[in-house]
Design a protein around this motif. Structure first.
Motif, PDB file in Angstrom:
ATOM      1  N   LEU B  40      16.896  20.789  62.632  1.00  0.00           N
ATOM      2  CA  LEU B  40      16.291  19.863  63.605  1.00  0.00           C
ATOM      3  C   LEU B  40      14.923  20.382  64.050  1.00  0.00           C
ATOM      4  O   LEU B  40      13.960  19.609  64.184  1.00  0.00           O
ATOM      5  CB  LEU B  40      17.204  19.725  64.827  1.00  0.00           C
ATOM      6  N   PHE B  44      11.457  18.343  63.892  1.00  0.00           N
ATOM      7  CA  PHE B  44      10.551  18.090  65.018  1.00  0.00           C
ATOM      8  C   PHE B  44       9.144  18.581  64.691  1.00  0.00           C
ATOM      9  O   PHE B  44       8.156  17.965  65.066  1.00  0.00           O
ATOM     10  CB  PHE B  44      11.065  18.808  66.272  1.00  0.00           C
ATOM     11  N   ALA B  52       9.197  20.160  71.376  1.00  0.00           N
ATOM     12  CA  ALA B  52      10.630  19.878  71.199  1.00  0.00           C
ATOM     13  C   ALA B  52      11.226  20.848  70.172  1.00  0.00           C
ATOM     14  O   ALA B  52      12.356  21.330  70.330  1.00  0.00           O
ATOM     15  CB  ALA B  52      10.813  18.433  70.750  1.00  0.00           C
ATOM     16  N   SER B  55      11.923  24.041  71.878  1.00  0.00           N
ATOM     17  CA  SER B  55      13.093  23.901  72.748  1.00  0.00           C
ATOM     18  C   SER B  55      14.374  23.938  71.922  1.00  0.00           C
ATOM     19  O   SER B  55      15.329  24.644  72.268  1.00  0.00           O
ATOM     20  CB  SER B  55      12.971  22.552  73.481  1.00  0.00           C
ATOM     21  N   VAL B  59      17.323  26.826  72.190  1.00  0.00           N
ATOM     22  CA  VAL B  59      18.687  26.472  72.608  1.00  0.00           C
ATOM     23  C   VAL B  59      19.655  26.553  71.435  1.00  0.00           C
ATOM     24  O   VAL B  59      20.700  27.183  71.526  1.00  0.00           O
ATOM     25  CB  VAL B  59      18.678  25.044  73.207  1.00  0.00           C
TER      26      VAL B  59
ATOM     27  N   SER C  42      21.834  14.989  69.383  1.00  0.00           N
ATOM     28  CA  SER C  42      20.688  15.264  68.497  1.00  0.00           C
ATOM     29  C   SER C  42      20.221  13.973  67.836  1.00  0.00           C
ATOM     30  O   SER C  42      19.043  13.852  67.475  1.00  0.00           O
ATOM     31  CB  SER C  42      21.084  16.294  67.439  1.00  0.00           C
ATOM     32  N   TYR C  45      17.533  12.648  69.975  1.00  0.00           N
ATOM     33  CA  TYR C  45      16.222  13.320  69.813  1.00  0.00           C
ATOM     34  C   TYR C  45      15.483  12.721  68.610  1.00  0.00           C
ATOM     35  O   TYR C  45      14.288  12.431  68.670  1.00  0.00           O
ATOM     36  CB  TYR C  45      16.393  14.827  69.584  1.00  0.00           C
ATOM     37  N   LEU C  80      10.196  13.670  77.071  1.00  0.00           N
ATOM     38  CA  LEU C  80      11.604  13.284  77.297  1.00  0.00           C
ATOM     39  C   LEU C  80      12.527  14.137  76.446  1.00  0.00           C
ATOM     40  O   LEU C  80      13.523  14.696  76.930  1.00  0.00           O
ATOM     41  CB  LEU C  80      11.786  11.805  76.936  1.00  0.00           C
ATOM     42  N   THR C  81      12.176  14.299  75.147  1.00  0.00           N
ATOM     43  CA  THR C  81      13.056  15.051  74.236  1.00  0.00           C
ATOM     44  C   THR C  81      13.182  16.495  74.692  1.00  0.00           C
ATOM     45  O   THR C  81      14.274  17.082  74.676  1.00  0.00           O
ATOM     46  CB  THR C  81      12.462  15.014  72.818  1.00  0.00           C
ATOM     47  N   LEU C  82      12.059  17.050  75.146  1.00  0.00           N
ATOM     48  CA  LEU C  82      12.038  18.477  75.509  1.00  0.00           C
ATOM     49  C   LEU C  82      13.044  18.774  76.602  1.00  0.00           C
ATOM     50  O   LEU C  82      13.915  19.631  76.472  1.00  0.00           O
ATOM     51  CB  LEU C  82      10.628  18.814  75.966  1.00  0.00           C
ATOM     52  N   THR C  83      12.959  17.995  77.700  1.00  0.00           N
ATOM     53  CA  THR C  83      13.885  18.286  78.807  1.00  0.00           C
ATOM     54  C   THR C  83      15.304  17.875  78.427  1.00  0.00           C
ATOM     55  O   THR C  83      16.273  18.505  78.844  1.00  0.00           O
ATOM     56  CB  THR C  83      13.437  17.511  80.058  1.00  0.00           C
ATOM     57  N   ILE C  85      16.793  18.276  75.601  1.00  0.00           N
ATOM     58  CA  ILE C  85      17.457  19.332  74.823  1.00  0.00           C
ATOM     59  C   ILE C  85      18.012  20.398  75.767  1.00  0.00           C
ATOM     60  O   ILE C  85      19.178  20.811  75.659  1.00  0.00           O
ATOM     61  CB  ILE C  85      16.447  19.938  73.825  1.00  0.00           C
ATOM     62  N   VAL C  86      17.216  20.803  76.752  1.00  0.00           N
ATOM     63  CA  VAL C  86      17.675  21.914  77.604  1.00  0.00           C
ATOM     64  C   VAL C  86      18.797  21.437  78.522  1.00  0.00           C
ATOM     65  O   VAL C  86      19.821  22.104  78.677  1.00  0.00           O
ATOM     66  CB  VAL C  86      16.494  22.480  78.424  1.00  0.00           C
ATOM     67  N   VAL C  87      18.653  20.237  79.079  1.00  0.00           N
ATOM     68  CA  VAL C  87      19.727  19.745  79.952  1.00  0.00           C
ATOM     69  C   VAL C  87      20.986  19.520  79.129  1.00  0.00           C
ATOM     70  O   VAL C  87      22.102  19.809  79.575  1.00  0.00           O
ATOM     71  CB  VAL C  87      19.262  18.446  80.649  1.00  0.00           C
ATOM     72  N   ALA C  89      21.999  21.283  76.696  1.00  0.00           N
ATOM     73  CA  ALA C  89      22.670  22.576  76.493  1.00  0.00           C
ATOM     74  C   ALA C  89      23.498  22.936  77.724  1.00  0.00           C
ATOM     75  O   ALA C  89      24.659  23.351  77.622  1.00  0.00           O
ATOM     76  CB  ALA C  89      21.633  23.660  76.228  1.00  0.00           C
TER      77      ALA C  89
ATOM     78  N   LEU E  73      20.173  20.740  86.104  1.00  0.00           N
ATOM     79  CA  LEU E  73      20.437  22.093  85.602  1.00  0.00           C
ATOM     80  C   LEU E  73      21.180  22.901  86.660  1.00  0.00           C
ATOM     81  O   LEU E  73      22.194  23.543  86.398  1.00  0.00           O
ATOM     82  CB  LEU E  73      19.089  22.756  85.291  1.00  0.00           C
TER      83      LEU E  73
END
Lengths: 150, 86, 119, 64, 245
Positions: B40, B44, B52, B55, B59, C42, C45, C80-83, C85-87, C89, E73
């Motif tokens: 992935l 990206f 992304a 990130s 993760v 995913s 994303y 949008l995608t960035l946050t 992914i972390v949320v 997780a 979070l």
């Protein structure tokens, strides 16, 4: 057509497909080795893409991959230690082949990029990648023998 | 030619996703999820989204596998002590 | 740009989403179900970033290129995608914590067995 | 003076911290693209944090 | 009963698939040129001398939404802490020291500071090059756990005082809020990026309050992940059932 992107595509297609096939079939030992080699297939591809797109900023992606890929393999080596205990999976041939590929890509990019701060950064990434790959293989081949999975 | 690299990345992501779902054992699924994370991140990068990709790498390569494997270890250890204790 | 390429990323996103849903619905192990949920996420994303892509463009990060010198892709979907992914997780971690609680209280992680354990 | 605060031990600790700090500051300089005063200050402080963690990690492992 | 459930899943799935594929065929072509929001976001980011437009969208144009992200979070970590606490019928066994191969331990002790400095670099240059508080925070937290991977859980516990990380987690969220309220006190809107000068383009001090918000989110994500993994590690390595209970 940009030769770098073509090389990245070939590396990705071959390395990615082999890693996916390795991680879905075979014994647990072979799957963990395939996961370890995914890092060695994807990180050079990221470096080639960074050169192909003409964006030095993308090198940070390869830096993070070289740092965290082996850490992921250490996670599996440690927490699957009891599953892998009897098997002691070790594919040193593949490991050195992957290390050779990574070295070749880094040298080619250094030659293309010319001396300077970017070249030092590429060498740091290459060192991290090859060191991590070798250490992860060492960990898989019995680095966590006396760990009762804890 | 940049379409070729997008197509290859998309097909790899689809293959990894299928493998992750078909694999019923959670420990082995964590391995496939780790490979899916790496592929992935490449997709990206190819879609020109390095943030992304960073990130996903941060993760997906170490955090998610560690969480799943710790969970598998706790559930497997509970099963063993439960049989032992009975 | 042949016509297949116009719609391929969206179809891959739909395929990954449906595969994840299938895995989620037919899973016999809650940890496996959490993994399938991560696959579903995913897919979102891939769809988000495919919507924001522009042919022959580069990332809207101007640390190493001159602003305006090259066409750029859409930064809003990337944020949008960035946050996400972390949320995603941390939500996965919360779900795994719930799975641990279920395993502790009911002694099993198989959703079918859970349904038969009336309290 | 206990064993740990003997001058020699303090000197050794400082030398190790300094070595780690120099290496990590060099790594920071390699990572960044443009160098100016604020970058140097931030880099120096991050390298200091890294050096402290490196020493604490080494002692935590061998201290057992 | 199982056959009926599979049959229902098949029918529902097929219907959903058909609708989704029809929607995909109707979407504008992949790689199109028409990105109205993107062009305006890039322009707004350049006006405020922020080189990384994604950081500008995250911490300047939609800073309020990022406040929602870090509260999600924080809530998720709070949930894990409550769920994974030690129950009455459990006792905490001290983690036994593990023997790890020497090269693996040396690698872990070497990469530990390197990964931490890389994580801090990714946080600090959030508004310049790709990266930011979210990614850098996760990298810094993962770096700390190399001690567990390279040695044993006892070593990690000696280096990681959990109370400090829980305090810094909530401190970082409060810092984000205070930065937002500072905008209100200064007479503009909540989380408005009009407090600090925008500085020169493509330098560390550019972008007004974006670097500060970035650092706050980086600290928050790093300590959140450390607390999260701490409780999972406690469950997996230390906490055991009372036998015969």
């Amino acid at each position: 057509m940009n030769g770098w992107i073509l090389a990245a595509t070939v590396g990705l297609g071959g390395g990615g497909a082999a890693a996916l096939w390795g991680v879905t079939t075979g014994s647990p030992g072979r799957r963990v080795i395939a996961q370890n080699l995914t890092t060695s297939a994807v990180c050079p591809a990221l470096l080639l893409l960074s050169q192909g797109y003409g964006r030095p900023a993308y090198v940070d992606l390869a830096l993070l991959m070289a740092l965290l890929g082996p850490v992921g393999t250490l996670v599996f080596a440690r927490l699957l230690a009891d599953d892998l205990a009897d098997e002691r999976p070790s594919a040193w041939g593949l490991t050195w082949a992957a290390a050779g590929l990574a070295a070749a890509v880094v040298i080619a990019l250094c030659v293309a990029g010319g001396p300077g701060r970017a070249m030092v950064k590429l060498l740091v990434i290459g060192a991290l990648l090859i060191g991590g790959n070798v250490i992860a293989s060492r960990a898989l081949a019995g680095g966590f023998r006396e760990v009762r999975g804890g | 030619m940049s379409d070729a690299v997008i197509t290859v990345s998309l097909l790899l992501v689809a293959g990894c996703a299928t493998a992750a779902v078909v694999q019923r054992d959670p420990a082995r699924q964590a391995l496939v999820l780790s490979v899916l994370g790496a592929v992935l991140a490449v997709l990206f990068t190819v879609l020109q989204a390095p943030d992304a990709g960073l990130s996903q790498l941060a993760v997906g390569s170490a955090l998610t596998p560690l969480l799943i494997m710790l969970c598998v270890r706790k559930v497997r250890r509970r099963g063993r002590t439960k049989d032992g204790a009975r | 740009m042949n016509t297949a390429m116009h719609v391929l990323p969206y179809l891959v996103a739909v395929y990954v989403f449906l595969t994840g849903c299938y895995g989620l619905a037919t899973s016999r192990n809650l940890i496996h179900a959490v993994g399938c949920l991560a696959v579903c996420q995913s897919a979102t994303y891939v769809l988000l970033l495919a919507v924001g892509y522009r042919d022959g463009a580069t990332a809207p990060v101007f640390s190493d290129i001159e602003p305006g010198s090259r066409p750029v892709v859409d930064p809003v979907v990337q944020a949008l995608t960035l946050t996400d992914i972390v949320v995603g997780a941390t939500v996965t971690a919360l779900l795994l914590a719930l799975v641990l609680q279920i395993a502790k209280r009911h002694g099993t992680v198989d959703p079918d067995e859970l349904r038969e354990l009336r309290g | 003076m206990t064993r740990r605060t003997a001058p020699r031990a303090v000197l050794l600790a400082l030398a190790e911290l300094l070595a780690w700090w120099a290496a990590l500051a060099l790594l920071w300089l390699v990572l960044i693209t443009s160098v100016d005063t604020l970058e140097r200050i931030v880099g120096a402080s991050c390298a200091a944090v890294g050096a402290l963690l490196a020493r604490a990690g080494r002692r935590a492992v061998t201290w057992r | 009963m199982n056959r009926l459930r599979l049959w229902l899943l098949a029918v529902g799935g097929a219907g959903l698939a058909a609708l989704l594929v029809a929607a995909c065929l109707d979407l504008p072509a992949f790689g199109g040129r028409w990105h109205p929001y993107g062009d305006r976001a890039v322009q707004a980011s350049l006006d405020r001398h922020i080189a990384n437009t994604i950081a500008s969208v995250n911490f300047d144009q939609r800073a309020y939404d990022t406040l929602g992200e870090i509260s999600i979070l924080f809530a998720a970590v709070l949930g894990c802490v409550v769920l994974l606490r030690e129950a009455r019928d459990e006792h905490r066994a001290p983690p036994e020291p593990a023997e790890v191969a020497r090269p693996v331990r040396r690698y872990a002790l070497l990469v530990l500071p390197v990964a931490l400095v890389t994580g801090l670099y990714v946080i600090a240059h959030g508004q310049l090059s790709p990266g930011g508080g979210f990614q850098g925070g996760v990298v810094a937290a993962t770096a700390l756990h190399l001690l567990y991977l390279g040695a044993d859980y006892g070593a990690l516990e000696r280096v990681r005082p959990l109370g400090v990380y829980e305090a810094s987690d909530s401190l970082a969220v409060c810092a984000y809020l205070v930065l937002g309220l500072a905008g209100v006190l200064a007479g503009t809107a909540f989380l408005a990026n009009t407090l600090l000068p925008y500085g020169t383009f493509n330098t560390l001090s550019s972008g007004g309050t974006v670097p500060l918000l970035n650092a706050a989110v980086g600290m928050e994500v790093a300590s959140a992940v450390v607390v999260l993994l701490a409780h999972f590690l406690d469950q997996a390595v230390e906490i055991e059932e009372e036998h015969g209970s």
